[in-house]
Write a protein that holds these residues in place. Structure first.
Motif, PDB file in Angstrom:
ATOM      1  N   LYS A  38     -20.034  55.105 -43.760  1.00 55.38           N
ATOM      2  CA  LYS A  38     -20.228  53.734 -43.261  1.00 55.38           C
ATOM      3  C   LYS A  38     -19.112  53.506 -42.254  1.00 55.38           C
ATOM      4  O   LYS A  38     -17.949  53.744 -42.548  1.00 55.38           O
ATOM      5  CB  LYS A  38     -20.141  52.760 -44.432  1.00 55.38           C
ATOM      6  CG  LYS A  38     -20.325  51.306 -44.067  1.00 55.38           C
ATOM      7  CD  LYS A  38     -19.007  50.561 -44.206  1.00 55.38           C
ATOM      8  CE  LYS A  38     -18.520  50.040 -42.894  1.00 55.38           C
ATOM      9  NZ  LYS A  38     -17.155  49.562 -42.866  1.00 55.38           N
ATOM     10  N   THR A  81     -22.097  49.328 -39.140  1.00 54.01           N
ATOM     11  CA  THR A  81     -22.181  47.870 -39.258  1.00 54.01           C
ATOM     12  C   THR A  81     -21.913  47.233 -37.895  1.00 54.01           C
ATOM     13  O   THR A  81     -21.088  47.715 -37.117  1.00 54.01           O
ATOM     14  CB  THR A  81     -21.197  47.337 -40.309  1.00 54.01           C
ATOM     15  OG1 THR A  81     -19.876  47.704 -39.934  1.00 54.01           O
ATOM     16  CG2 THR A  81     -21.524  47.881 -41.694  1.00 54.01           C
ATOM     17  N   LEU A  82     -22.648  46.152 -37.627  1.00 55.93           N
ATOM     18  CA  LEU A  82     -22.635  45.520 -36.298  1.00 55.93           C
ATOM     19  C   LEU A  82     -22.212  44.059 -36.402  1.00 55.93           C
ATOM     20  O   LEU A  82     -22.765  43.200 -35.715  1.00 55.93           O
ATOM     21  CB  LEU A  82     -24.042  45.601 -35.686  1.00 55.93           C
ATOM     22  CG  LEU A  82     -24.736  46.970 -35.668  1.00 55.93           C
ATOM     23  CD1 LEU A  82     -26.223  46.830 -35.333  1.00 55.93           C
ATOM     24  CD2 LEU A  82     -24.059  47.889 -34.651  1.00 55.93           C
ATOM     25  N   GLY A  83     -21.279  43.740 -37.304  1.00 54.98           N
ATOM     26  CA  GLY A  83     -20.864  42.349 -37.488  1.00 54.98           C
ATOM     27  C   GLY A  83     -22.057  41.483 -37.855  1.00 54.98           C
ATOM     28  O   GLY A  83     -22.909  41.880 -38.660  1.00 54.98           O
ATOM     29  N   GLY A  84     -22.159  40.304 -37.241  1.00 54.95           N
ATOM     30  CA  GLY A  84     -23.259  39.381 -37.531  1.00 54.95           C
ATOM     31  C   GLY A  84     -24.633  39.930 -37.164  1.00 54.95           C
ATOM     32  O   GLY A  84     -25.659  39.373 -37.571  1.00 54.95           O
ATOM     33  N   GLY A 114     -25.841  42.735 -38.173  1.00 50.37           N
ATOM     34  CA  GLY A 114     -26.391  43.574 -39.238  1.00 50.37           C
ATOM     35  C   GLY A 114     -25.901  45.000 -39.201  1.00 50.37           C
ATOM     36  O   GLY A 114     -24.714  45.253 -38.991  1.00 50.37           O
ATOM     37  N   MET A 127     -27.492  38.707 -42.110  1.00 49.24           N
ATOM     38  CA  MET A 127     -27.988  37.530 -42.833  1.00 49.24           C
ATOM     39  C   MET A 127     -27.251  36.298 -42.349  1.00 49.24           C
ATOM     40  O   MET A 127     -26.026  36.330 -42.227  1.00 49.24           O
ATOM     41  CB  MET A 127     -27.682  37.698 -44.321  1.00 49.24           C
ATOM     42  CG  MET A 127     -28.595  38.688 -44.982  1.00 49.24           C
ATOM     43  SD  MET A 127     -28.304  38.636 -46.741  1.00 49.24           S
ATOM     44  CE  MET A 127     -28.258  36.908 -47.062  1.00 49.24           C
ATOM     45  N   ILE A 179     -25.156  33.174 -42.475  1.00 45.84           N
ATOM     46  CA  ILE A 179     -24.276  32.589 -43.494  1.00 45.84           C
ATOM     47  C   ILE A 179     -23.278  31.668 -42.798  1.00 45.84           C
ATOM     48  O   ILE A 179     -23.112  31.733 -41.583  1.00 45.84           O
ATOM     49  CB  ILE A 179     -23.418  33.645 -44.235  1.00 45.84           C
ATOM     50  CG1 ILE A 179     -22.940  34.715 -43.259  1.00 45.84           C
ATOM     51  CG2 ILE A 179     -24.104  34.201 -45.432  1.00 45.84           C
ATOM     52  CD1 ILE A 179     -21.493  34.890 -43.295  1.00 45.84           C
ATOM     53  N   LEU A 231     -19.824  31.456 -42.082  1.00 46.44           N
ATOM     54  CA  LEU A 231     -18.723  32.412 -42.131  1.00 46.44           C
ATOM     55  C   LEU A 231     -17.384  31.713 -42.358  1.00 46.44           C
ATOM     56  O   LEU A 231     -17.050  30.773 -41.648  1.00 46.44           O
ATOM     57  CB  LEU A 231     -18.695  33.185 -40.814  1.00 46.44           C
ATOM     58  CG  LEU A 231     -17.663  34.290 -40.752  1.00 46.44           C
ATOM     59  CD1 LEU A 231     -18.323  35.653 -40.863  1.00 46.44           C
ATOM     60  CD2 LEU A 231     -16.873  34.225 -39.474  1.00 46.44           C
ATOM     61  N   ALA A 247     -15.381  42.442 -45.075  1.00 46.92           N
ATOM     62  CA  ALA A 247     -16.840  42.477 -44.855  1.00 46.92           C
ATOM     63  C   ALA A 247     -17.357  43.918 -44.888  1.00 46.92           C
ATOM     64  O   ALA A 247     -18.360  44.227 -45.551  1.00 46.92           O
ATOM     65  CB  ALA A 247     -17.190  41.833 -43.519  1.00 46.92           C
ATOM     66  N   GLY A 248     -16.659  44.788 -44.162  1.00 52.73           N
ATOM     67  CA  GLY A 248     -17.079  46.192 -44.125  1.00 52.73           C
ATOM     68  C   GLY A 248     -16.968  46.835 -45.500  1.00 52.73           C
ATOM     69  O   GLY A 248     -17.824  47.635 -45.903  1.00 52.73           O
ATOM     70  N   ALA A 255     -22.108  41.872 -48.287  1.00 50.96           N
ATOM     71  CA  ALA A 255     -21.167  41.622 -47.183  1.00 50.96           C
ATOM     72  C   ALA A 255     -21.207  40.152 -46.771  1.00 50.96           C
ATOM     73  O   ALA A 255     -20.168  39.516 -46.569  1.00 50.96           O
ATOM     74  CB  ALA A 255     -21.498  42.530 -45.999  1.00 50.96           C
ATOM     75  N   CYS A 313     -18.253  37.340 -46.686  1.00 48.94           N
ATOM     76  CA  CYS A 313     -17.853  36.614 -45.466  1.00 48.94           C
ATOM     77  C   CYS A 313     -17.862  35.099 -45.681  1.00 48.94           C
ATOM     78  O   CYS A 313     -17.245  34.364 -44.925  1.00 48.94           O
ATOM     79  CB  CYS A 313     -18.823  36.920 -44.321  1.00 48.94           C
ATOM     80  SG  CYS A 313     -18.706  38.569 -43.657  1.00 48.94           S
TER      81      CYS A 313
HETATM   82  N1  LIG Z   1     -20.939  36.716 -38.872  1.00 48.38           N
HETATM   83  C1  LIG Z   1     -21.546  37.393 -39.853  1.00 48.38           C
HETATM   84  N2  LIG Z   1     -22.665  36.895 -40.441  1.00 48.38           N
HETATM   85  C2  LIG Z   1     -23.307  37.575 -41.431  1.00 48.38           C
HETATM   86  N3  LIG Z   1     -22.903  38.785 -41.890  1.00 48.38           N
HETATM   87  C3  LIG Z   1     -21.803  39.325 -41.327  1.00 48.38           C
HETATM   88  C4  LIG Z   1     -21.059  38.674 -40.289  1.00 48.38           C
HETATM   89  N4  LIG Z   1     -20.037  39.460 -39.930  1.00 48.38           N
HETATM   90  C5  LIG Z   1     -20.129  40.566 -40.724  1.00 48.38           C
HETATM   91  N5  LIG Z   1     -21.189  40.487 -41.541  1.00 48.38           N
HETATM   92  C6  LIG Z   1     -21.659  41.477 -42.531  1.00 48.38           C
HETATM   93  O1  LIG Z   1     -20.604  42.358 -42.817  1.00 48.38           O
HETATM   94  C7  LIG Z   1     -20.950  43.703 -42.398  1.00 48.38           C
HETATM   95  C8  LIG Z   1     -19.687  44.357 -41.893  1.00 48.38           C
HETATM   96  O2  LIG Z   1     -19.181  43.632 -40.795  1.00 48.38           O
HETATM   97  P1  LIG Z   1     -18.449  44.336 -39.567  1.00 48.38           P
HETATM   98  O3  LIG Z   1     -17.749  43.255 -38.832  1.00 48.38           O
HETATM   99  O4  LIG Z   1     -19.409  45.160 -38.811  1.00 48.38           O
HETATM  100  O5  LIG Z   1     -17.444  45.338 -40.303  1.00 48.38           O
HETATM  101  P2  LIG Z   1     -15.855  45.330 -40.445  1.00 48.38           P
HETATM  102  O6  LIG Z   1     -15.504  44.176 -41.322  1.00 48.38           O
HETATM  103  O7  LIG Z   1     -15.595  46.643 -41.093  1.00 48.38           O
HETATM  104  O8  LIG Z   1     -15.306  45.235 -39.049  1.00 48.38           O
HETATM  105  C9  LIG Z   1     -22.054  43.517 -41.370  1.00 48.38           C
HETATM  106  O9  LIG Z   1     -22.910  44.644 -41.284  1.00 48.38           O
HETATM  107  C10 LIG Z   1     -22.785  42.305 -41.941  1.00 48.38           C
HETATM  108  O10 LIG Z   1     -23.644  42.741 -42.989  1.00 48.38           O
END
Ligand SMILES: Nc1ncnc2c1ncn2[C@@H]1O[C@H](COP(=O)(O)OP(=O)(O)O)[C@@H](O)[C@H]1O
Ligand SMILES: O=C(O)C[C@@H](O)[C@H](O)C(=O)COP(=O)(O)O
Length: 335
Positions: free
Chosen positions: A199, A232-235, A237, A254, A256, A258, A264-265, A309, A313
């Motif tokens: 991941k 993972t792509l933050g918000g 997905g 999803m 939410i 925040l 989150a990761g 995740a 958040c």
């Molecule tokens: N703004 C957001 N809204 C909803 N889910 C989020 C948001 N930011 C992160 N997530 C969830 O957390 C996962 C990990 O976030 P990401 O920012 O990609 O990783 P990391 O925290 O490792 O940088 C995402 O794939 C998503 O499921």
């Protein structure tokens, strides 16, 4: 393979064996509601995964070197309160690492570290000699613990020892300010080649491979050995590719409210591992079954990880949900 409930579409029953998690156990200083103040919350990427797994009901073994003093005591209390045994942790003489969290106006976290000479990175082979005793079906690691020397090499040797019996799970969780790019990429690629489940965040990939798309890297990595690679792509997905598939699948994020993205990761990794454990897809003897995971099961697994995740958040710091909290949320939204 575990049975699938016709009602929820989820795997019922539970896989066997313990998930070992190795790596840093530190303290995150998370901005408080009062401007200029911080809340000290035990964290460390692998620790967050271990805590999240226990809260979802998966059996966990934590392998950590925990520092001396009040901060180390806080970390030990955190593990005990989350019913994680200290039997496979080392009570170290060195100080505890600190991660100082800064949040942008969207709640997205950036990290600064105080880790000179701290406990987390001083593993020796002797300290890890008993790490795999008993029924360890998976070993998860990543982040700073597998890149910071001198301990990183001992941890890498542990992964090599674990591979014949256990699923290897890896989250690079790159910290560019603490790493030399070329060395970090080499280490990361070596671990990807050993791993079954990877991941990684798109931010990490941008740093590792400037100019390459996550789609391109995820397919590439999945051809090096892992059964499953998720980005993972933050918000937005997550994307995932399997060793057998060609086109990565995308699972949207999803919606939410925040609070912050701390952990989150890690929560996403927790959701993946808990889902694989419940589906009885962990352990070297389940490697073939893991590689054969089909698209709809994978999509469902990504959905479970995204939910864990998102719930993380929606509250302060790395504070993953319990199984009861996940159920309650599902009941509320009718899923
Ligand atoms: N703004 C957001 N809204 C909803 N889910 C989020 C948001 N930011 C992160 N997530 C969830 O957390 C996962 C990990 O976030 P990401 O920012 O990609 O990783 P990391 O925290 O490792 O940088 C995402 O794939 C998503 O499921
Ligand atoms: O281990 C670290 O590098 C810092 C952790 O304390 C922090 O909680 C963390 O890793 C959060 O990682 P994320 O899940 O990628 O947000």
């Amino acid at each position: 393979m575990a049975e699938v409930s016709a009602e929820s579409g989820e795997a019922v029953g539970r896989g066997e064996g313990v998930i070992a998690v190795a790596g840093e156990a530190l303290v995150d200083l998370v901005p408080a509601d009062v401007a200029g103040q911080f809340v000290a919350m035990p964290g460390g990427s692998p620790t967050n995964v271990a805590v999240g797994l226990v809260r979802l009901g998966a059996p966990v073994r934590m392998l950590a070197r925990i520092g001396a003093g009040a901060m180390g005591d806080r970390v030990r209390d955190h593990l005990r309160r989350n019913e994680i045994s200290l039997d496979h942790t080392v009570e170290a003489a060195e100080p505890t690492s600190l991660a100082i969290v800064d949040l942008d106006s969207d709640g997205v976290a950036q990290y600064d570290f105080r880790i000179d000479g701290t406990a987390d990175w001083q593993w020796t082979d002797a300290e890890l000699a008993d790490a795999l005793e008993g029924d360890v079906v998976a070993l998860h690691t990543g982040s700073l613990a597998i890149t910071q020397q001198p301990g990183a090499d001992a941890l890498f040797r542990l992964l090599e020892r674990a591979r014949p019996t256990a699923t290897i799970s890896y989250d690079p969780n790159m910290r560019p300010q603490l790493m030399i790019h070329e060395q970090a990429r080499e280490r990361c690629e070596a671990v990807v080649r050993l791993a079954d489940v990877v991941k990684v965040s798109s931010e990490d990939l941008e740093w590792l491979y400037p100019g390459r798309s996550p789609q391109d890297v995820v397919v590439d990595w999945a051809s090096w050995g892992p059964a499953l690679v998720a980005v993972t792509l933050g918000g937005d997905g997550a994307l995932a590719a399997t060793a057998e598939g060609r086109t990565p699948i995308h699972r949207p994020g999803m919606p939410i409210e925040l609070v912050d993205t701390v952990g989150a990761g890690d929560a996403f990794s927790t959701g993946l591992l808990a889902g694989l454990h419940r589906r009885d897809l962990l352990g070297a003897n389940r490697r073939k079954a893991l590689r054969a995971i089909d698209e709809s099961d994978l999509d469902q697994l990504l959905g479970e990880a995204a939910l864990i995740a998102a719930l993380t958040c929606a509250r302060r710091g790395a504070n993953p949900p319990t199984a009861a909290e996940v159920e309650e949320y599902r009941r509320k939204v009718g899923r």
